[in-house]
Motif scaffolding. Structure first.
Motif, PDB file in Angstrom:
ATOM      1  N   SER A  48       3.513  -4.489   8.295  1.00  0.00           N
ATOM      2  CA  SER A  48       3.426  -3.090   7.877  1.00  0.00           C
ATOM      3  C   SER A  48       4.156  -2.893   6.552  1.00  0.00           C
ATOM      4  N   LEU A  49       3.488  -2.275   5.585  1.00  0.00           N
ATOM      5  CA  LEU A  49       4.085  -2.018   4.272  1.00  0.00           C
ATOM      6  C   LEU A  49       3.756  -0.597   3.836  1.00  0.00           C
ATOM      7  N   SER A  50       4.798   0.150   3.457  1.00  0.00           N
ATOM      8  CA  SER A  50       4.599   1.492   2.915  1.00  0.00           C
ATOM      9  C   SER A  50       5.065   1.533   1.473  1.00  0.00           C
ATOM     10  N   LEU A  51       4.130   1.865   0.577  1.00  0.00           N
ATOM     11  CA  LEU A  51       4.429   2.058  -0.842  1.00  0.00           C
ATOM     12  C   LEU A  51       4.162   3.510  -1.221  1.00  0.00           C
ATOM     13  N   LEU A  52       4.347   4.397  -0.251  1.00  0.00           N
ATOM     14  CA  LEU A  52       4.112   5.816  -0.443  1.00  0.00           C
ATOM     15  C   LEU A  52       4.815   6.323  -1.700  1.00  0.00           C
ATOM     16  N   GLY A  53       4.031   6.870  -2.626  1.00  0.00           N
ATOM     17  CA  GLY A  53       4.592   7.466  -3.829  1.00  0.00           C
ATOM     18  C   GLY A  53       5.017   6.497  -4.906  1.00  0.00           C
ATOM     19  N   CYS A  54       4.772   5.216  -4.727  1.00  0.00           N
ATOM     20  CA  CYS A  54       5.171   4.221  -5.738  1.00  0.00           C
ATOM     21  C   CYS A  54       4.103   4.194  -6.837  1.00  0.00           C
ATOM     22  N   GLN A  55       4.235   5.065  -7.803  1.00  0.00           N
ATOM     23  CA  GLN A  55       3.172   5.295  -8.767  1.00  0.00           C
ATOM     24  C   GLN A  55       3.086   4.231  -9.855  1.00  0.00           C
ATOM     25  N   SER A  56       4.022   3.293  -9.885  1.00  0.00           N
ATOM     26  CA  SER A  56       3.972   2.232 -10.896  1.00  0.00           C
ATOM     27  C   SER A  56       3.223   1.004 -10.405  1.00  0.00           C
ATOM     28  N   ILE A  57       2.861   0.979  -9.139  1.00  0.00           N
ATOM     29  CA  ILE A  57       2.185  -0.188  -8.569  1.00  0.00           C
ATOM     30  C   ILE A  57       0.737  -0.248  -9.051  1.00  0.00           C
ATOM     31  N   THR A  58       0.308  -1.435  -9.439  1.00  0.00           N
ATOM     32  CA  THR A  58      -1.050  -1.627  -9.959  1.00  0.00           C
ATOM     33  C   THR A  58      -1.842  -2.597  -9.085  1.00  0.00           C
TER      34      THR A  58
END
Length: 438
Positions: free
Chosen positions: A97-107
């Motif tokens: 399980s991985l949450s990147l909620l709101g991580c706007q720099s991820i491409t």
């Protein structure tokens, strides 16, 4: 924020860096397996702190088995692609399980590495990762065959191609959130639904280009749907709900708030085809009337939560039907239902749900209800909260009496400042502050 391995950490303190004799004793007395088990209960921050205590703890804390569930929301402003890539490489097949909620720099590049490295991923939250495109979903389709839950809401670059990739490569998908992905159309929903037959939760708020045909594909192919959220899907009509009622007999939750084109026919379809519904959210459906809710209530006797805010045509008759046919109602929102009177509240207060079930009642901006309504609710022993904002015929005295009978209730109300009395000798009566302004 991150070290050379890309892991989050905090500034060093003596307790994090130094190793005492007691620490060494703990390391010697506790087997590696037990330490790993202890570390497995820690969150990301705690693991990174432990990793800086000693070389031995560094190896244990950063062991992939401790990183099965990773939530980086707290660091959303700082997380960049290399962090995700390094976590992916270290965790590998352990990560579930991985949450990147709101991580706007991820491409897409970082998520491609993630998809290749973490092929056992089951839950992935990419909400508001605005830089990702269809390439990310294509990577997941190629490698994430065990994916069960995916949230790509508020990812504006996602198109139908993403849904096609998921439909082709993620047959185990059960939960999907594509809210506010405004480029999605009926073609995307068709491709998705034909490949993800076990989908049971679909959240698609604000899909302005989706019409009845798209919802029809979803209903026809995903007949195990239990939760369907179509809030703000402004292009759908009663035909879409007819298809839902025809095929989705296991439905427990449906949100059709702000679907302004729906009429009573939609409620009839739900009543006939979805008898197990527990939650109905229908705020701002201004064409719904008492006739539609009568049809719904007679057949959906398991209803527990209803949001009818701004269903402006309903009257006390709707509350009579709910009181008679829906004994399990625990939360009812009637805000801005301006035709509701004390008689309607009397029906609710004397209905089957009143004594034990009713916990939340929202009556904001219901201008016709008076202190009598609060008297009708004194028998609702489990009522926890009532909203009375801008109910101008409710008095403070009535609220005090209600609190005396129900001491644990929370009453949210607003009372405008008292209008000053007319000046001596003034020939004009001052009715209220609005009249003064006018």
């Amino acid at each position: 924020m991150s070290n050379q391995n890309g892991f989050v950490h905090h500034h060093k303190t003596k307790s994090e860096v130094s190793v005492t004799e007691d620490d060494s004793a703990i390391n010697k007395k506790l087997p590696k397996e037990l330490l790993l088990r202890i570390f497995s209960f820690l969150d990301v921050v705690s693991l990174c702190r432990c990793a800086r205590v000693s070389k031995y703890w560094n190896v244990l804390a950063l062991d992939g088995s401790n990183w099965q569930r990773v939530d980086l929301f707290e660091f959303q402003r700082d997380v960049v692609g290399p962090v995700v890539e390094n976590i992916s490489k270290r965790c590998g097949g352990f990560l579930k399980s991985l949450s990147l909620l709101g991580c706007q720099s991820i491409t897409d590049a970082a998520l491609k590495t993630f998809a290749q490295s973490c092929r056992n991923i089951e839950e992935l939250n990419l909400n508001n990762c605005k830089e990702i495109t269809d390439t990310t979903c294509e990577s997941l389709g190629h490698h994430g065959h065990k994916l069960v839950s995916l949230d790509i809401s508020s990812c504006p670059q996602v198109t139908n191609q993403s849904l096609k990739a998921l439909g082709d490569g993620c047959p185990s998908l059960h939960v999907l959130n594509i809210s506010w992905c405004t480029k999605i159309t009926n073609d995307g929903l068709e491709a998705l639904s034909k490949g993800c037959l076990d989908l049971h939760t679909f959240i698609g708020k604000g899909l302005s280009q989706v019409t009845d045909a798209g919802i029809g594909h979803l209903a026809k192919h995903c007949q195990k749907l239990k939760k369907l959220d179509l809030q703000g899907c402004s292009s759908i009509t009663d035909e879409a709900l007819h298809r839902v009622g025809q095929h989705c007999n296991q439905l427990l939750f449906i949100c059709i708030s702000n679907c302004a084109r729906l009429t009573d026919a939609s409620l009839v379809s739900l009543g006939q085809g979805c008898p197990n519904i527990r939650t109905l959210e229908a705020a701002c459906c201004s064409h719904f009337t008492d006739n539609g809710f009568q049809a719904l209530a007679r057949n959906c006797n398991k209803l527990e939560k209803m949001d009818l805010e701004e269903c402006i045509q309903i009257t006390d008759a709707t509350l009579n039907y709910l009181a008679n046919f829906c004994p399990n109602i625990s939360a009812l929102t009637l805000s801005h239902c301006e035709l509701i009177t004390d008689e309607g509240i009397r029906h609710i207060g004397s209905g089957a749900c009143a004594t034990e079930q009713l916990r939340i009642l929202e009556l904001d901006n219901c201008p016709l209800i008076t202190d009598a309504s609060l008297e009708h609710l004194t028998g609702c022993q489990n009522l926890e909260r009532i909203e009375l904002y801008d109910c101008q015929l409710i008095t403070k005295a009535a609220i005090r009496r209600l609190r005396t009978r129900l001491p644990n209730i929370k009453v949210h109300a607003y009372f405008a400042p008292v209008t000053p009395p007319p000046a001596v000798g003034s020939g004009r009566q001052r009715y209220c502050k609005c009249c003064v302004i006018l």
